[in-house]
Design a protein around this motif. Structure first.
Motif, PDB file in Angstrom:
ATOM      1  N   ASP A 178      -6.738   3.231   2.885  1.00 36.09           N
ATOM      2  CA  ASP A 178      -7.324   2.659   1.379  1.00 36.09           C
ATOM      3  C   ASP A 178      -7.486   1.102   2.023  1.00 36.09           C
ATOM      4  O   ASP A 178      -8.274   0.451   1.444  1.00 36.09           O
ATOM      5  CB  ASP A 178      -6.184   2.752   0.542  1.00 36.09           C
ATOM      6  N   LEU A 179      -6.559   0.516   2.708  1.00 36.10           N
ATOM      7  CA  LEU A 179      -6.748  -0.745   3.271  1.00 36.10           C
ATOM      8  C   LEU A 179      -8.161  -0.961   4.091  1.00 36.10           C
ATOM      9  O   LEU A 179      -8.667  -2.026   3.780  1.00 36.10           O
ATOM     10  CB  LEU A 179      -5.731  -1.183   4.204  1.00 36.10           C
ATOM     11  N   ILE A 180      -8.571  -0.022   5.029  1.00 34.60           N
ATOM     12  CA  ILE A 180      -9.792  -0.076   5.546  1.00 34.60           C
ATOM     13  C   ILE A 180     -10.984  -0.174   4.535  1.00 34.60           C
ATOM     14  O   ILE A 180     -12.101  -0.722   4.627  1.00 34.60           O
ATOM     15  CB  ILE A 180     -10.148   0.973   6.604  1.00 34.60           C
ATOM     16  N   ILE A 181     -10.966   0.940   3.543  1.00 41.00           N
ATOM     17  CA  ILE A 181     -11.881   0.835   2.435  1.00 41.00           C
ATOM     18  C   ILE A 181     -12.031  -0.307   1.536  1.00 41.00           C
ATOM     19  O   ILE A 181     -13.204  -0.690   1.484  1.00 41.00           O
ATOM     20  CB  ILE A 181     -11.339   2.225   1.573  1.00 41.00           C
ATOM     21  N   THR A 182     -10.873  -1.083   1.474  1.00 45.92           N
ATOM     22  CA  THR A 182     -10.924  -2.234   0.787  1.00 45.92           C
ATOM     23  C   THR A 182     -11.683  -3.335   1.616  1.00 45.92           C
ATOM     24  O   THR A 182     -12.621  -3.882   1.365  1.00 45.92           O
ATOM     25  CB  THR A 182      -9.409  -2.475   0.493  1.00 45.92           C
ATOM     26  N   LEU A 183     -11.177  -3.436   2.867  1.00 43.05           N
ATOM     27  CA  LEU A 183     -11.919  -4.365   3.847  1.00 43.05           C
ATOM     28  C   LEU A 183     -13.222  -4.055   3.924  1.00 43.05           C
ATOM     29  O   LEU A 183     -14.067  -5.252   4.216  1.00 43.05           O
ATOM     30  CB  LEU A 183     -11.107  -4.306   5.170  1.00 43.05           C
ATOM     31  N   THR A 184     -13.696  -3.219   3.857  1.00 42.56           N
ATOM     32  CA  THR A 184     -15.209  -2.838   3.865  1.00 42.56           C
ATOM     33  C   THR A 184     -16.120  -2.857   2.627  1.00 42.56           C
ATOM     34  O   THR A 184     -16.972  -2.666   2.841  1.00 42.56           O
ATOM     35  CB  THR A 184     -15.495  -0.970   4.846  1.00 42.56           C
ATOM     36  N   GLY A 185     -15.303  -3.098   1.760  1.00 47.50           N
ATOM     37  CA  GLY A 185     -16.040  -3.450   0.368  1.00 47.50           C
ATOM     38  C   GLY A 185     -16.204  -2.246  -0.326  1.00 47.50           C
ATOM     39  O   GLY A 185     -17.230  -2.078  -1.378  1.00 47.50           O
TER      40      GLY A 185
ATOM     41  N   LEU B  48       4.600   8.558  -4.105  1.00 55.24           N
ATOM     42  CA  LEU B  48       5.737   9.544  -3.988  1.00 55.24           C
ATOM     43  C   LEU B  48       5.627  10.070  -2.566  1.00 55.24           C
ATOM     44  O   LEU B  48       6.629  10.625  -1.828  1.00 55.24           O
ATOM     45  CB  LEU B  48       5.538  10.837  -4.782  1.00 55.24           C
ATOM     46  N   THR B  49       4.474   9.947  -1.874  1.00 54.66           N
ATOM     47  CA  THR B  49       4.477  10.222  -0.467  1.00 54.66           C
ATOM     48  C   THR B  49       4.547   9.301   0.498  1.00 54.66           C
ATOM     49  O   THR B  49       4.190   9.248   1.874  1.00 54.66           O
ATOM     50  CB  THR B  49       3.065  11.104  -0.140  1.00 54.66           C
ATOM     51  N   ALA B  50       4.939   7.935  -0.146  1.00 52.88           N
ATOM     52  CA  ALA B  50       5.047   6.791   1.027  1.00 52.88           C
ATOM     53  C   ALA B  50       3.876   6.711   1.444  1.00 52.88           C
ATOM     54  O   ALA B  50       3.894   6.317   2.737  1.00 52.88           O
ATOM     55  CB  ALA B  50       6.183   7.100   1.776  1.00 52.88           C
ATOM     56  N   GLY B  51       2.665   6.578   0.810  1.00 52.76           N
ATOM     57  CA  GLY B  51       1.456   6.074   1.349  1.00 52.76           C
ATOM     58  C   GLY B  51       0.753   7.205   2.072  1.00 52.76           C
ATOM     59  O   GLY B  51       0.135   6.837   3.131  1.00 52.76           O
ATOM     60  N   GLY B  52       1.425   8.310   1.834  1.00 52.11           N
ATOM     61  CA  GLY B  52       0.792   9.691   2.886  1.00 52.11           C
ATOM     62  C   GLY B  52       1.345   9.429   4.184  1.00 52.11           C
ATOM     63  O   GLY B  52       0.656   9.412   5.223  1.00 52.11           O
TER      64      GLY B  52
ATOM     65  N   GLY C 120       0.745  -1.145  -0.019  1.00 47.21           N
ATOM     66  CA  GLY C 120       0.115   0.114   0.127  1.00 47.21           C
ATOM     67  C   GLY C 120       0.782   1.212   0.034  1.00 47.21           C
ATOM     68  O   GLY C 120       0.529   2.381  -0.610  1.00 47.21           O
ATOM     69  N   ASN C 121       1.865   1.147   0.727  1.00 43.29           N
ATOM     70  CA  ASN C 121       2.782   2.382   0.797  1.00 43.29           C
ATOM     71  C   ASN C 121       3.227   2.721  -0.512  1.00 43.29           C
ATOM     72  O   ASN C 121       3.761   4.040  -0.939  1.00 43.29           O
ATOM     73  CB  ASN C 121       3.936   2.259   1.602  1.00 43.29           C
ATOM     74  N   LEU C 122       3.498   1.752  -1.504  1.00 39.52           N
ATOM     75  CA  LEU C 122       3.753   2.260  -2.678  1.00 39.52           C
ATOM     76  C   LEU C 122       2.752   2.478  -3.922  1.00 39.52           C
ATOM     77  O   LEU C 122       3.151   2.692  -5.244  1.00 39.52           O
ATOM     78  CB  LEU C 122       4.694   0.992  -3.425  1.00 39.52           C
ATOM     79  N   GLY C 123       1.382   2.331  -3.371  1.00 43.76           N
ATOM     80  CA  GLY C 123       0.458   2.760  -4.223  1.00 43.76           C
ATOM     81  C   GLY C 123       0.077   1.748  -5.342  1.00 43.76           C
ATOM     82  O   GLY C 123      -0.593   1.929  -6.150  1.00 43.76           O
ATOM     83  N   VAL C 124       0.717   0.450  -5.194  1.00 43.44           N
ATOM     84  CA  VAL C 124       0.308  -0.417  -5.932  1.00 43.44           C
ATOM     85  C   VAL C 124      -0.911  -0.947  -6.041  1.00 43.44           C
ATOM     86  O   VAL C 124      -1.578  -1.199  -7.363  1.00 43.44           O
ATOM     87  CB  VAL C 124       1.467  -1.715  -5.918  1.00 43.44           C
ATOM     88  N   ASP C 125      -1.748  -1.025  -5.120  1.00 40.87           N
ATOM     89  CA  ASP C 125      -3.198  -1.336  -4.961  1.00 40.87           C
ATOM     90  C   ASP C 125      -3.950  -0.222  -6.038  1.00 40.87           C
ATOM     91  O   ASP C 125      -4.976  -0.660  -6.909  1.00 40.87           O
ATOM     92  CB  ASP C 125      -3.947  -1.341  -3.539  1.00 40.87           C
ATOM     93  N   ARG C 126      -3.630   1.051  -5.884  1.00 40.98           N
ATOM     94  CA  ARG C 126      -4.270   1.949  -6.873  1.00 40.98           C
ATOM     95  C   ARG C 126      -3.848   1.769  -8.238  1.00 40.98           C
ATOM     96  O   ARG C 126      -4.750   1.959  -9.197  1.00 40.98           O
ATOM     97  CB  ARG C 126      -3.975   3.480  -6.334  1.00 40.98           C
ATOM     98  N   PHE C 127      -2.652   1.484  -8.548  1.00 45.94           N
ATOM     99  CA  PHE C 127      -2.484   1.190  -9.972  1.00 45.94           C
ATOM    100  C   PHE C 127      -3.239  -0.066 -10.471  1.00 45.94           C
ATOM    101  O   PHE C 127      -3.592   0.017 -11.636  1.00 45.94           O
ATOM    102  CB  PHE C 127      -0.811   0.718  -9.744  1.00 45.94           C
ATOM    103  N   TYR C 128      -3.340  -0.876  -9.586  1.00 46.96           N
ATOM    104  CA  TYR C 128      -4.137  -2.177  -9.967  1.00 46.96           C
ATOM    105  C   TYR C 128      -5.578  -1.977 -10.457  1.00 46.96           C
ATOM    106  O   TYR C 128      -5.946  -2.364 -11.308  1.00 46.96           O
ATOM    107  CB  TYR C 128      -4.130  -3.239  -9.127  1.00 46.96           C
ATOM    108  N   LEU C 129      -5.994  -0.921  -9.750  1.00 49.81           N
ATOM    109  CA  LEU C 129      -7.695  -0.480  -9.911  1.00 49.81           C
ATOM    110  C   LEU C 129      -7.603   0.516 -10.676  1.00 49.81           C
ATOM    111  O   LEU C 129      -8.675   0.795 -11.190  1.00 49.81           O
ATOM    112  CB  LEU C 129      -8.100   0.136  -8.479  1.00 49.81           C
ATOM    113  N   GLY C 130      -6.481   0.869 -11.638  1.00 46.28           N
ATOM    114  CA  GLY C 130      -6.424   1.813 -12.608  1.00 46.28           C
ATOM    115  C   GLY C 130      -6.456   3.196 -12.380  1.00 46.28           C
ATOM    116  O   GLY C 130      -6.645   3.979 -13.018  1.00 46.28           O
ATOM    117  N   LYS C 131      -6.194   3.488 -11.134  1.00 48.01           N
ATOM    118  CA  LYS C 131      -6.295   4.861 -10.611  1.00 48.01           C
ATOM    119  C   LYS C 131      -4.651   5.270 -10.631  1.00 48.01           C
ATOM    120  O   LYS C 131      -4.002   5.363  -9.613  1.00 48.01           O
ATOM    121  CB  LYS C 131      -6.669   5.161  -9.358  1.00 48.01           C
TER     122      LYS C 131
END
Length: 301
Positions: free
Chosen positions: A94-101, A82-86, A62-73
């Motif tokens: 983002d992890l909590i958003i993913t876990l809550t569907g 660039l911000t090390a996952g903010g 998540g700190n590398l933003g790979v999950d957002r790259f995968y979703l096309g964002k």
């Protein structure tokens, strides 16, 4: 008269009749064309994204933003990278958003497989979090203990160095200390002799304020660089912490501000007005900071 023959109309009960059915260009009925509706739907925005993949990427990368790259964002993925996952906060959100569907791909679709795998994802995430917290606590405890141990050892070594006694005329470390005067400049100071007298040699008219004079002969040997054997670097205190007045005899004294190159030695006396008690001597460096400390036992009168 004969009547013209017309084609008989199909009767409802005639099993051999066929209804008039429009045909396609190849003689096929419209019902025989392959349907393209589902194909069109699946091609809008690409294939479905997987919840498991999204969750694992958010958890591990998540700190590398790979999950957002995968979703096309791509844009927010680069920002997250660039911000090390903010600073970790964005990654956690983002992890909590993913876990809550509530995660969405670029085209607004939810990753598939959430209902089937959400329980497993929550359990594994909780285990990873707890393990990370425990590991961090153990590492921090070990690091703190190591730092505290090093500080304690350094303090003990310094205390031992400061409290150790110097034996005049002894060889090696028993009779000398090493001082760092400046960057790359070191010297070895050796106590050659100490004696306690009631009269100042050569200046018998000096009246001691504390009963007598402690005369100490030093050897100053430069080990590295070029150092000065200035007697102003020497300070002495009695057991009560009272600073003693020191002077140098006119004969055999340290040359003031004498530069001593590496490998050479300067010798001379320093005399302190004091009682015949243990004396703590401090040698300071060129900027006045303490470079070495040692104690001299009271010599025989």
């Amino acid at each position: 008269m004969s009547h013209p023959s017309y084609p008989h109309s199909a009767q409802s009960g005639d099993s051999t009749s066929t209804p008039d059915t429009p045909t396609g260009f190849d003689g096929e009925s419209p019902g025989e064309y392959p349907s393209t509706q589902n194909q069109h739907t699946s091609q809008v925005g690409g294939p479905e994204k997987s919840f498991l993949t999204t969750w694992l990427l958010a958890l591990l990368l998540g700190n590398l933003g790979v999950d957002r790259f995968y979703l096309g964002k791509i844009g927010t993925g680069i920002a997250k990278l660039l911000t090390a996952g903010g600073l970790g906060i964005w990654s956690l959100v983002d992890l909590i958003i993913t876990l809550t569907g509530n995660a969405k791909s670029k085209d607004g679709r939810s990753p598939e497989g959430y209902p089937q795998h959400k329980k497993k994802a929550w359990i594994i995430t909780a285990i990873v979090w707890v393990t990370s917290i425990v590991t961090s606590i153990l590492v921090a405890t070990a690091f703190t203990a190591g730092v505290a141990s090093r500080i304690e050892n350094a303090a003990a070594a310094q205390s031992a160095e400061e409290n150790r006694s110097i034996t005049p005329g002894a060889a090696g470390d028993a009779g000398s200390v090493t001082v760092r005067m400046d960057d790359g400049q070191t010297a070895r100071v050796t106590v050659l002799k100490s004696e306690y007298v009631t009269e100042y040699p050569g200046k018998e008219w000096y009246t001691p304020m504390n009963g007598g004079f402690l005369m100490v002969e030093f050897s100053w040997e430069t080990l590295t660089g070029t150092t000065s054997s200035n007697p102003a670097y020497f300070e002495a205190t009695d057991p009560n912490g009272q600073k003693l007045t020191g002077t140098t005899p006119d004969e055999n004294r340290f040359p003031l501000d004498s530069e001593v190159p590496a490998g050479e030695t300067s010798r001379g006396y320093i005399v302190w007005d004091t009682k015949n008690v243990p004396v703590t001597i401090v040698i300071t460096n060129v900027i006045g900071n303490k470079a070495a400390t040692f104690t001299l036992a009271p010599p025989a009168s």
